[in-house]
Design an enzyme around this catalytic site. Structure first.
Site, PDB file in Angstrom:
ATOM      1  CG  PHE A 454      -1.858   1.222   1.177  1.00  0.00           C
ATOM      2  CD1 PHE A 454      -3.028   1.173   0.437  1.00  0.00           C
ATOM      3  CD2 PHE A 454      -1.547   2.396   1.837  1.00  0.00           C
ATOM      4  CE1 PHE A 454      -3.879   2.274   0.373  1.00  0.00           C
ATOM      5  CE2 PHE A 454      -2.390   3.498   1.781  1.00  0.00           C
ATOM      6  CZ  PHE A 454      -3.559   3.431   1.041  1.00  0.00           C
ATOM      7  CG  ASP A 539       5.853   4.019   1.504  1.00  0.00           C
ATOM      8  OD1 ASP A 539       5.857   4.880   2.408  1.00  0.00           O
ATOM      9  OD2 ASP A 539       4.857   3.773   0.802  1.00  0.00           O
ATOM     10  CE  LYS A 568      -0.297   7.678   6.277  1.00  0.00           C
ATOM     11  NZ  LYS A 568      -1.471   8.400   5.796  1.00  0.00           N
TER      12      LYS A 568
END
Length: 732
Positions: A454, A539, A568
């Site tokens: 993801f 990531d 984030k």
């Protein structure tokens, strides 16, 4: 509107408000609510009283928040608490006793003596106006500082008003005419006790707690004329200097900072329960328990309680949910809790009910909700410049780039906004590097990704997802991607071809269910990538910045990827900020015009990101995640439940895999005051803000244990109590 309100309600010494009933004589008060202000911006930054002199710049906001929350928790068990938000540049707003003086639905707004506090006045004025008070401004030429200067007797028949250091006696005339009440003026002689509430506390049983040396002889005679000897409780200097008189009295409970054994015994003999809450951080600015609260009038807030009861019946929440469903695209399936504020590890819904956040916005709020240092940085920068675009330079981008280099060692960085944008940027950089440096033929580069990955929601990213729902209806997709199983280094070795330019991997797969690869996996793939001149792209959007117990998850394997993507928590939840970090060889392939973003690297984003990074490092959040995560994992693994298939995770990033659907479990936890979210049907993720207190973490894990053991009704009352408005969030 605000200006008109000020003009219409300004009074002089001879004026009186008639929009609310004026009561004279003895007046029995109902149960008051209290006004408080969270010390998110508190600091001792100027000197306006003797207590501040040696404490300038020596305050701890963290300790202040903790002490304030302890006081809040005690007081909220005694009465209703209402909150006013602080504003930048007014750190003393936390001393809400000085906001004004309220009675019979009328509030006299303070007119502060010192200009450092005058900026608070319009903010308090607006709060009271919205609450339904008739708002009155006292004359500017007669300084008056609210309940700090004036306190009603227990029966409401007398308003005791101090004057001397910071208040003029002339203001007492306006107060007398405003409420048609007897005002008794007391002269304060000791500059250490510059407000009446620091040395004088009328108690609800009709007695008085006071420090006689603070007053002149004439004032003492006035006090003695009203309070007989048996009603007067005189404190010594030790108790006075500890602000024992600066107490909050509600019924038969007295809440204060510190008290001697003798005075405590005397109050107990008079039937009072004495609760001490350590407030020494606020003493640095000359305030304690009473300074931190203002009493509100019952008749106004009785209406509020009725309105709140209607809201709890489902009115506002139901309407907001229906509105979202009607006007919003249905691309999410959220739990039905409507959050309207948050702090630390706790969030509050529109009904005033509090919940422990065990998701942390998918790691975006590792630093906790509304962290005061990040908030202060955002407010400060927003007042200067927010956006320049990269057509011009700004003074924050270079500082962020330097901070990232010094923190991570990477030579260059390219900031973007969302995590998906950063992933796209890394993919473009890898392809361009593949052609320009590795020498792969144009339009032939290939990037290897993992199954169950993801990395975002763009067309190219969902194109190489293996989740069919993410792909369905969005094709055709860009070519140039191949899949290998996650955790299988040998599969990567076999998949590499001369056209392979990069391997994109999450060090721990979050959306897939917090899947931790075998030990040594990342080290093995790093060696494979290096041997084949393939870029290793990590990531770390969810796993990075402290979440797994290291600054970045790749550090558990002792490697350094060629490219790292962060996002984030890079903004602490305040603003979308992401970044791609790599070597000069990789990011140096970009030339002006190759890639860009109007908002990427804007000064507001950079200032927020710099503050977010400082919090992670200064508060040792990665270390905290490692410690609390190991504890939580061990506790959950000891749990016995027929519905649990596996407990796994690293740091404060855990997963409970079930053999039943996870959604009903998440809904049951919501009802007990804990917010989790399911993923892939049968997995519950646990990822609280890294600032969470151990006791709060324990409480949240306890609720999970009850629900998974089938005891969702057990201790339900306690769970609901803890999540109501009476428990304010704790902030690390």
């Amino acid at each position: 509107m605000l200006q008109a309100m000020q003009t219409s309600n300004n009074i002089n010494a001879n004026a009186r408000v008639t929009s609310k009933p004026i009561l004279s004589g003895t007046h029995t008060f109902g149960r008051p609510a209290l006004l408080m202000c969270v010390p998110k911006l508190y600091e001792v930054s100027y000197v306006i009283n003797p207590w501040m002199k040696d404490n300038l710049g020596n305050s701890s906001r963290r300790r202040a928040l903790q002490q304030w929350e302890d006081l809040y928790e005690v007081l909220s068990g005694l009465t209703d608490i209402h909150l006013v938000e602080p504003i930048a540049g007014s750190p003393d707003m936390v001393f809400t006793a000085n906001a004004g003086l309220a009675r019979d639905g009328v509030v006299a707004i303070s007119s502060f003596y010192h200009p450092e506090r005058q900026g608070e006045e319009p903010h308090f004025r607006e709060w009271f106006h919205k609450a339904g008070y008739a708002v009155v401004d006292l004359p500017r030429e007669t300084p008056f500082e609210g309940e700090g200067d004036a306190l009603f007797s227990a029966d409401g028949s007398i308003l005791w008003a101090g004057h001397g250091t910071r208040t003029l006696e002339a203001s007492h005339v306006a107060l007398r005419r405003l409420w048609d009440v007897e005002v008794v003026s007391l002269r304060l002689m000791d500059p250490r006790f510059y407000h009446l509430d620091t040395c004088f506390a009328p108690l609800e049983d009709g007695s008085l707690l006071y420090y006689p040396p603070a007053f002149d002889e004439e004032s003492l005679k006035k006090i003695e004329a009203v309070y007989t000897a048996e009603k007067r409780i005189a404190v010594g200097e030790e108790d006075a200097l500890a602000f024992a008189c600066n107490a909050v009295n509600l019924g038969k409970t007295i809440v204060l900072n510190c008290i001697s054994a003798d005075l405590k015994q005397e109050l107990r003999e008079r039937g009072f329960e004495v609760i001490q809450v350590r407030l020494d951080e606020f003493l640095k600015a000359g305030g304690a328990a009473k300074c931190l609260v203002m009493k509100l009038t019952p008749e106004i807030h009785a209406k509020s309680e009725a309105r709140d009861a209607a809201v709890q019946g489902g009115g506002v929440e139901t309407k907001l949910i229906a509105m979202e469903e009607e006007y919003g695209a249905h691309n999410y399936h959220p739990l039905d809790v409507v959050i309207d504020r948050a702090q630390g590890a706790w969030v509050t819904d529109v009904n005033g009910r509090r919940y422990l956040d065990f998701l942390a916005a998918y790691s975006a709020v590792n630093q906790g909700h509304c962290h005061p240092e990040i908030l202060a940085a955002m407010v400060e920068q927003a007042q200067k410049v927010t956006l320049t675009s990269r057509a011009f330079r700004n003074d924050q981008l270079p500082l962020l780039l330097r901070d990232l280099h010094e923190l991570t060692g990477f030579e260059m960085a390219l900031p973007m906004n969302s995590g998906a944008e950063a992933v796209e940027t890394a993919l473009k950089a890898a392809r361009k590097w593949g052609e320009a440096v590795k020498g792969v033929e144009a339009n032939r580069t290939e990037i290897i990704v993992c199954s169950n990955n993801f990395h975002g929601r763009t067309i190219s990213i969902v194109g190489f997802s293996t989740d069919e729902q993410y792909r369905a209806g969005f094709g055709p997709f860009p070519a140039g991607f191949r899949h290998v199983p996650f955790g299988d280094a040998e599969a990567l070795r076999r998949a590499i071809t001369p056209e392979t330019v990069a391997f994109l991997v999450e060090p721990i797969q979050g959306e897939a269910g917090v899947i931790v690869p075998p030990d040594g996996y990342l080290r093995a793939v790093a060696e494979i990538c290096k041997a084949n001149n393939v870029l290793l792209i990590a990531d770390e959007i969810q796993s990075g910045l402290g979440r797994t117990g290291k600054l970045f998850a790749y550090m558990h394997d002792g490697i350094t990827p060629d490219v790292v993507i962060a996002g984030k928590a890079l903004s602490g939840g305040f603003y979308p900020v992401s970044v791609v970090m790599s070597s000069r060889e990789v990011l140096g392939v970009f030339r002006p015009g190759d890639h860009g973003s109007t908002f990427g690297g804007n000064p507001l984003a950079c200032a927020v990101a710099r503050a977010a990074l400082r919090v992670i490092v200064d508060e040792k959040l990665a270390e905290r995640s490692a410690e609390l995560g190991a504890y939580a994992l061990a506790r959950l693994q000891r749990m016995r439940s027929e519905t649990v298939r596996e407990i796994r995770g690293r740091g404060l990033w855990l997963a409970i895999e079930l053999n039943v659907p996870a959604r009903p479990i998440c809904e049951a936890l919501r009802d007990r005051g804990v917010l989790c979210k399911e993923t892939h049907e049968t997995v519950i993720r646990i990822a609280p803000p890294l600032v969470i207190l151990c006791e709060d973490l324990d409480w949240g894990l306890e609720q999970i244990e009850f629900v998974l053991a089938g005891d969702s009704e057990k201790l339900a009352d306690d769970a609901l109590l803890r999540s109501e408005e009476g428990v304010f969030s704790r902030v690390a």
